[in-house]
Design a protein around this motif. Structure first.
Motif, PDB file in Angstrom:
ATOM      1  N   ILE A   1      33.949  43.211  40.085  1.00 47.96           N
ATOM      2  CA  ILE A   1      33.760  42.258  41.168  1.00 47.96           C
ATOM      3  C   ILE A   1      34.956  41.305  41.222  1.00 47.96           C
ATOM      4  N   GLY A   2      35.459  41.026  42.417  1.00 47.11           N
ATOM      5  CA  GLY A   2      36.545  40.074  42.591  1.00 47.11           C
ATOM      6  C   GLY A   2      36.030  38.652  42.768  1.00 47.11           C
ATOM      7  N   GLU A   3      36.962  37.702  42.830  1.00 47.89           N
ATOM      8  CA  GLU A   3      36.598  36.290  42.972  1.00 47.89           C
ATOM      9  C   GLU A   3      37.114  35.673  44.261  1.00 47.89           C
ATOM     10  N   HIS A   4      38.252  36.155  44.750  1.00 46.32           N
ATOM     11  CA  HIS A   4      38.916  35.475  45.866  1.00 46.32           C
ATOM     12  C   HIS A   4      38.915  36.284  47.163  1.00 46.32           C
ATOM     13  N   GLY A   5      38.749  37.583  47.082  1.00 39.94           N
ATOM     14  CA  GLY A   5      38.745  38.400  48.283  1.00 39.94           C
ATOM     15  C   GLY A   5      40.098  38.529  48.952  1.00 39.94           C
ATOM     16  N   ASP A   6      41.167  38.342  48.192  1.00 37.68           N
ATOM     17  CA  ASP A   6      42.509  38.450  48.775  1.00 37.68           C
ATOM     18  C   ASP A   6      43.108  39.829  48.487  1.00 37.68           C
ATOM     19  N   VAL A   7      44.347  40.016  48.894  1.00 42.22           N
ATOM     20  CA  VAL A   7      45.013  41.305  48.703  1.00 42.22           C
ATOM     21  C   VAL A   7      45.089  41.657  47.223  1.00 42.22           C
ATOM     22  N   TYR A   8      45.354  40.672  46.381  1.00 41.62           N
ATOM     23  CA  TYR A   8      45.470  40.945  44.948  1.00 41.62           C
ATOM     24  C   TYR A   8      44.144  41.439  44.366  1.00 41.62           C
ATOM     25  N   ASP A   9      43.050  40.824  44.774  1.00 42.55           N
ATOM     26  CA  ASP A   9      41.745  41.265  44.283  1.00 42.55           C
ATOM     27  C   ASP A   9      41.442  42.688  44.729  1.00 42.55           C
ATOM     28  N   ARG A  10      41.786  43.021  45.971  1.00 42.42           N
ATOM     29  CA  ARG A  10      41.520  44.385  46.448  1.00 42.42           C
ATOM     30  C   ARG A  10      42.378  45.407  45.715  1.00 42.42           C
ATOM     31  N   PHE A  11      43.569  44.995  45.319  1.00 46.19           N
ATOM     32  CA  PHE A  11      44.434  45.845  44.498  1.00 46.19           C
ATOM     33  C   PHE A  11      43.843  46.036  43.103  1.00 46.19           C
ATOM     34  N   MET A  12      43.414  44.928  42.476  1.00 44.04           N
ATOM     35  CA  MET A  12      42.916  45.001  41.108  1.00 44.04           C
ATOM     36  C   MET A  12      41.574  45.714  41.025  1.00 44.04           C
ATOM     37  N   ILE A  13      40.718  45.546  42.027  1.00 50.50           N
ATOM     38  CA  ILE A  13      39.413  46.211  42.015  1.00 50.50           C
ATOM     39  C   ILE A  13      39.600  47.721  41.942  1.00 50.50           C
ATOM     40  N   ARG A  14      40.584  48.238  42.673  1.00 48.12           N
ATOM     41  CA  ARG A  14      40.803  49.690  42.654  1.00 48.12           C
ATOM     42  C   ARG A  14      41.319  50.151  41.295  1.00 48.12           C
ATOM     43  N   LEU A  15      42.152  49.355  40.657  1.00 50.21           N
ATOM     44  CA  LEU A  15      42.588  49.692  39.304  1.00 50.21           C
ATOM     45  C   LEU A  15      41.400  49.729  38.342  1.00 50.21           C
ATOM     46  N   LEU A  16      40.553  48.709  38.426  1.00 50.10           N
ATOM     47  CA  LEU A  16      39.404  48.634  37.524  1.00 50.10           C
ATOM     48  C   LEU A  16      38.398  49.744  37.816  1.00 50.10           C
ATOM     49  N   GLU A  17      38.225  50.091  39.078  1.00 52.45           N
ATOM     50  CA  GLU A  17      37.280  51.158  39.424  1.00 52.45           C
ATOM     51  C   GLU A  17      37.746  52.512  38.881  1.00 52.45           C
ATOM     52  N   MET A  18      39.055  52.709  38.801  1.00 53.68           N
ATOM     53  CA  MET A  18      39.541  53.959  38.207  1.00 53.68           C
ATOM     54  C   MET A  18      39.148  54.040  36.735  1.00 53.68           C
ATOM     55  N   ARG A  19      39.175  52.927  36.039  1.00 60.06           N
ATOM     56  CA  ARG A  19      38.767  52.926  34.625  1.00 60.06           C
ATOM     57  C   ARG A  19      37.274  53.234  34.491  1.00 60.06           C
ATOM     58  N   GLU A  20      36.465  52.733  35.419  1.00 61.14           N
ATOM     59  CA  GLU A  20      35.037  53.040  35.383  1.00 61.14           C
ATOM     60  C   GLU A  20      34.778  54.505  35.731  1.00 61.14           C
ATOM     61  N   SER A  21      35.567  55.054  36.642  1.00 65.15           N
ATOM     62  CA  SER A  21      35.427  56.475  36.962  1.00 65.15           C
ATOM     63  C   SER A  21      35.717  57.336  35.742  1.00 65.15           C
ATOM     64  N   LEU A  22      36.687  56.933  34.947  1.00 62.82           N
ATOM     65  CA  LEU A  22      36.999  57.673  33.724  1.00 62.82           C
ATOM     66  C   LEU A  22      35.818  57.642  32.748  1.00 62.82           C
ATOM     67  N   LYS A  23      35.109  56.514  32.691  1.00 61.52           N
ATOM     68  CA  LYS A  23      33.917  56.433  31.840  1.00 61.52           C
ATOM     69  C   LYS A  23      32.858  57.433  32.311  1.00 61.52           C
ATOM     70  N   ILE A  24      32.635  57.471  33.614  1.00 63.71           N
ATOM     71  CA  ILE A  24      31.637  58.389  34.168  1.00 63.71           C
ATOM     72  C   ILE A  24      32.040  59.830  33.900  1.00 63.71           C
ATOM     73  N   LEU A  25      33.316  60.130  34.112  1.00 65.15           N
ATOM     74  CA  LEU A  25      33.799  61.498  33.903  1.00 65.15           C
ATOM     75  C   LEU A  25      33.633  61.924  32.449  1.00 65.15           C
ATOM     76  N   THR A  26      33.956  61.033  31.531  1.00 66.58           N
ATOM     77  CA  THR A  26      33.823  61.360  30.104  1.00 66.58           C
ATOM     78  C   THR A  26      32.375  61.720  29.767  1.00 66.58           C
ATOM     79  N   GLN A  27      31.437  60.946  30.291  1.00 67.39           N
ATOM     80  CA  GLN A  27      30.020  61.216  30.023  1.00 67.39           C
ATOM     81  C   GLN A  27      29.558  62.503  30.708  1.00 67.39           C
ATOM     82  N   ALA A  28      29.991  62.716  31.959  1.00 67.27           N
ATOM     83  CA  ALA A  28      29.554  63.905  32.697  1.00 67.27           C
ATOM     84  C   ALA A  28      30.110  65.178  32.067  1.00 67.27           C
TER      85      ALA A  28
END
Length: 386
Positions: A266-293
């Motif tokens: 979850i972001g805090e400011h809703g700016d361009v930087y947050d939208r950039f960082m959210i996608r980076l963090l979501e890739m790390r969560e996808s890796l967690k899901i993939l490892t389990q699957a």
């Protein structure tokens, strides 16, 4: 003290308004690519270099997807879904298959559910990596970040090709499962890709996240408030970057997502930087899901044996199915009248809905920042102009 007649006052006000309007500049960005997302145009009104009005103009790629689907069989529409978001054909397939399965009451075998999750999260990885690469290019960076992203994307597309026979237009999902089973060695190769992907993410984040130029161009720029994001029906990484904890994988728990341990960044400011960082963090969560699957995938059938694709005629009724695609909520609404073709076929594309707040994010920004803000919406025109 000299008195000004009402007529003279109105004349003075009109002259001042005309002078103010004369100072504004109307420009059209497009219909060539103002970015790298498809044939799109922005009509912008500028006061100096500041945006005072912006109108997105699209429709250049309209292909009549929804009306075509009402004149062909349910299965014949599956290849058309590939071309909605041509970066994410496998998630498009899943959203449509899920809706037909709800409409017809079809059960999906467990192995097919695991395959769907694996292909969907691989799709999220390559989409988010590409989006960040494009964003850096729009910001004026050299081609290095984009080439880093595309290097990883190519590896994932190789996996898709070996599984489906196609790198982009996969046409892989079927009502009740998947078209073919995993080829020999595919899981091992995927495990290797997943194990090596964090190295790329670490390099990418180290290269970009603390870069002083990126920080200056993104922090406080293109802010989308939490209230406006909710009111505008925004979904996906854009919504979560504005501080809204909403992910359909958690809300609906479609497929077998309730079996996996992952968090929603979850972001805090809703700016361009947050939208950039959210996608980076979501890739790390996808890796967690993939490892389990990849660890838990079971043997067994990949298609529901009771489902007859030939002559498929669901009973009269209606259904709405949705998934958390890489860009947001991708939904299909189907009405069946008992015939082999849908009576009504409607797509709810995240790219189009997320684009509706572009002007709000760009007002007051410089024309240079407008392209950067647009890049963080992450649209594909095949989905907008369906």
């Amino acid at each position: 003290m000299e008195m000004i007649a009402p007529e003279d006052q109105r004349t003075a006000q009109s002259a001042a308004t005309a002078k103010s309007e004369d100072a504004l500049l109307d420009i059209s960005l497009g219909p060539h690519h103002p970015s790298t997302h498809g044939v799109f145009r922005m009509d912008v009104v500028l006061d100096g270099e500041r945006v005072v009005k912006l109108k997105p103009v699209f429709g250049y790629l309209h292909r009549n997807h929804e009306k075509i689907a009402e004149s062909v069989s349910y299965l014949a529409s599956m290849p058309y879904t590939d071309r909605l978001d041509y970066m994410c054909s496998l998630t498009n397939n899943w959203a449509y298959a899920l809706t037909v399965e709800k409409l017809a009451g079809i059960q999906v075998p467990e192995r097919a559910e695991y395959i769907r999750v694996i292909t969907a999260e691989l799709t999220r990885l390559q989409n988010h990596a590409s989006t960040i690469g494009f964003l850096m290019q729009e910001m004026g960076a050299s081609g290095t970040p984009l080439m880093y992203a595309f290097r990883e994307r190519e590896i994932i597309l190789d996996l898709f090709e070996s599984l489906t026979g196609s790198r982009m237009m996969s046409n892989y999902m079927r009502f009740g499962g998947c078209r073919v089973d995993l080829p020999y060695g595919w899981l091992k190769q995927t495990e290797k890709v997943v194990a090596e992907f964090p190295r790329f993410l670490d390099e990418f984040e180290r290269l970009l996240s603390s870069n002083e130029i990126l920080l200056a161009r993104t922090q406080g720029v293109g802010v989308l408030s939490k209230k406006l994001a909710i009111q505008g029906g925004i979904t996906g990484p854009m919504l979560r970057a504005s501080g809204v904890n909403y992910d359909i994988r958690k809300v609906d728990k479609y497929g077998i997502y309730d079996r996996f341990d992952f968090r929603v960044p979850i972001g805090e400011h809703g700016d361009v930087y947050d939208r950039f960082m959210i996608r980076l963090l979501e890739m790390r969560e996808s890796l967690k899901i993939l490892t389990q699957a990849l660890r838990d995938i079971t043997a067994g059938p990949i298609m529901d044996t009771k489902t007859k694709i030939r002559g498929f005629r669901p009973k009269a009724g209606e259904a709405y199915g949705r998934i958390e695609s890489p860009k947001g909520e991708l939904g299909f609404f189907l009405i069946s009248d008992g015939s082999p073709q849908p009576y009504r076929y409607r797509v709810r594309p995240p790219s189009l809905i997320n684009l509706t707040v572009l002007e709000d994010m760009c007002l007051g920004a410089s024309v240079a920042d407008t392209v950067v803000i647009f890049g963080t919406v992450d649209i594909v025109l095949g989905e907008v102009d369906r």
